[in-house]
Write an enzyme that holds these catalytic residues in place. Structure first.
Site, PDB file in Angstrom:
ATOM      1  N   LEU A  75       0.838  -1.197   0.000  1.00  0.00           N
ATOM      2  CA  LEU A  75       0.000   0.000   0.000  1.00  0.00           C
ATOM      3  C   LEU A  75       0.872   1.246   0.000  1.00  0.00           C
ATOM      4  O   LEU A  75       1.869   1.325   0.727  1.00  0.00           O
ATOM      5  CB  LEU A  75      -0.922   0.008   1.220  1.00  0.00           C
ATOM      6  CG  LEU A  75      -1.765  -1.251   1.463  1.00  0.00           C
ATOM      7  CD1 LEU A  75      -2.721  -1.013   2.619  1.00  0.00           C
ATOM      8  CD2 LEU A  75      -2.507  -1.668   0.218  1.00  0.00           C
ATOM      9  N   GLY A 120       1.142  -5.229   1.811  1.00  0.00           N
ATOM     10  CA  GLY A 120       0.094  -5.219   0.793  1.00  0.00           C
ATOM     11  C   GLY A 120       0.558  -5.722  -0.561  1.00  0.00           C
ATOM     12  O   GLY A 120      -0.277  -6.059  -1.418  1.00  0.00           O
ATOM     13  N   ASN A 142       3.671  -8.059   6.866  1.00  0.00           N
ATOM     14  CA  ASN A 142       4.388  -7.495   8.025  1.00  0.00           C
ATOM     15  C   ASN A 142       3.764  -6.189   8.523  1.00  0.00           C
ATOM     16  O   ASN A 142       4.431  -5.358   9.135  1.00  0.00           O
ATOM     17  CB  ASN A 142       5.860  -7.283   7.687  1.00  0.00           C
ATOM     18  CG  ASN A 142       6.074  -6.298   6.547  1.00  0.00           C
ATOM     19  OD1 ASN A 142       5.207  -6.123   5.691  1.00  0.00           O
ATOM     20  ND2 ASN A 142       7.235  -5.665   6.521  1.00  0.00           N
ATOM     21  N   GLU A 143       2.461  -6.023   8.288  1.00  0.00           N
ATOM     22  CA  GLU A 143       1.776  -4.779   8.658  1.00  0.00           C
ATOM     23  C   GLU A 143       1.832  -4.463  10.143  1.00  0.00           C
ATOM     24  O   GLU A 143       1.905  -3.287  10.529  1.00  0.00           O
ATOM     25  CB  GLU A 143       0.301  -4.844   8.216  1.00  0.00           C
ATOM     26  CG  GLU A 143       0.067  -4.578   6.739  1.00  0.00           C
ATOM     27  CD  GLU A 143       0.216  -5.820   5.874  1.00  0.00           C
ATOM     28  OE1 GLU A 143      -0.173  -5.786   4.713  1.00  0.00           O
ATOM     29  OE2 GLU A 143       0.743  -6.845   6.391  1.00  0.00           O
TER      30      GLU A 143
END
Length: 269
Positions: A75, A120, A142-143
């Site tokens: 993202l 993302g 890995n957000e």
């Protein structure tokens, strides 16, 4: 033979190569510098999937123009950093609708992951039916390391792909897997030495998954993916509101601010 009627040259961030002999479309992501997902990009990708369905595509391959560097960096932080509430809602809704649409195609789909696919950037591969990676890349969700909550449907995609226990450990620790580790746990199905070989493997998979009856194939796919699709369709408005609220929170915005500063320092800006 599929009849191609859409104008695929209209797309700004992808190149579409249509093989008239087998009906397979190869879509090359080319949004510089790292194929990060913006609202504009997601709108384009959703429109592309509709065109491919109308043209009765027999198979779809996703890959990246940025060979051996990045498949997608995920993202775009510019979309997440201090957005208006309306824009945050729009962006999260676009991400949801594109991912749902890609997960529900009647035609088989393959991701040729010729570069890193963190956070993302892992969404397109997870939505595809088959994943072929190149050596020396990292992939994973890995957000949580950035204080960003994964939507339930995204966690469900990871569970569907690598199993509950592996997904729990990977998501909670924010693990980025090497290509070899990704192969061991089923996050990718094959590894290829070059993009050219990966594309050959992708075509072989699609030929093996050749559509005999489009409607029956879709019914079977929707049944097999029911747990994922239920998460996509579960209380959509509340799920969207929850993710937007968290994104707009001071804690998440402070985390994004710190990460953006680190990226600027690395680039020398």
């Amino acid at each position: 033979m599929p009849y191609v009627c859409a104008d695929y040259s209209k797309y700004k961030f992808v190149n579409v190569c249509w093989n008239s002999e087998n009906g397979i479309a190869t879509v090359t992501l080319k949004r510089p510098p790292v194929n990060s997902l913006t609202a504009e990009f997601l709108r384009e990708l959703s429109s592309l999937l509709l065109d491919l369905e109308k043209d009765e595509t027999q198979g779809l391959i996703f890959t990246s123009e940025f060979d051996e560097k990045v498949f997608s960096a995920g993202l775009d932080f510019k979309e997440l950093y201090r957005p208006s509430i309306d824009h945050a809602k729009e962006f999260m809704s676009l991400l949801h609708s594109f991912s749902f649409r890609l997960s529900c195609t009647a035609y088989p789909t393959v991701a040729v992951i010729n570069g890193h696919a963190p956070a993302g950037g892992c969404i397109i591969p997870l939505c595809c039916e088959y994943r072929i990676g190149l050596n020396n890349f990292n992939i994973g969700l890995n957000e949580l390391k950035f204080g960003i909550l994964l939507p339930d449907w995204l966690s469900s995609l990871m569970i569907h792909t690598i199993g509950s226990r592996n997904a729990e450990q990977a998501i909670l620790s924010g693990t980025l897997f090497s290509s070899e580790h990704a192969l061991r746990i089923g996050l990718v199905d094959e590894i290829a030495p070059t993009k050219e070989v990966a594309l050959e493997k992708a075509t072989a998979f699609l030929n093996k998954a050749k559509i005999v009856n489009r409607s029956l194939r879709l019914d079977a796919k929707l049944h097999l993916r029911r747990p994922i699709l239920q998460e996509f369709q579960k209380d959509i408005e509340n799920e969207l509101a929850k993710n937007v609220s968290l994104l707009m929170s001071d804690k998440v915005q402070q985390s994004l601010d710190a990460h953006i500063k680190i990226l600027k320092e690395k680039r020398g800006n």
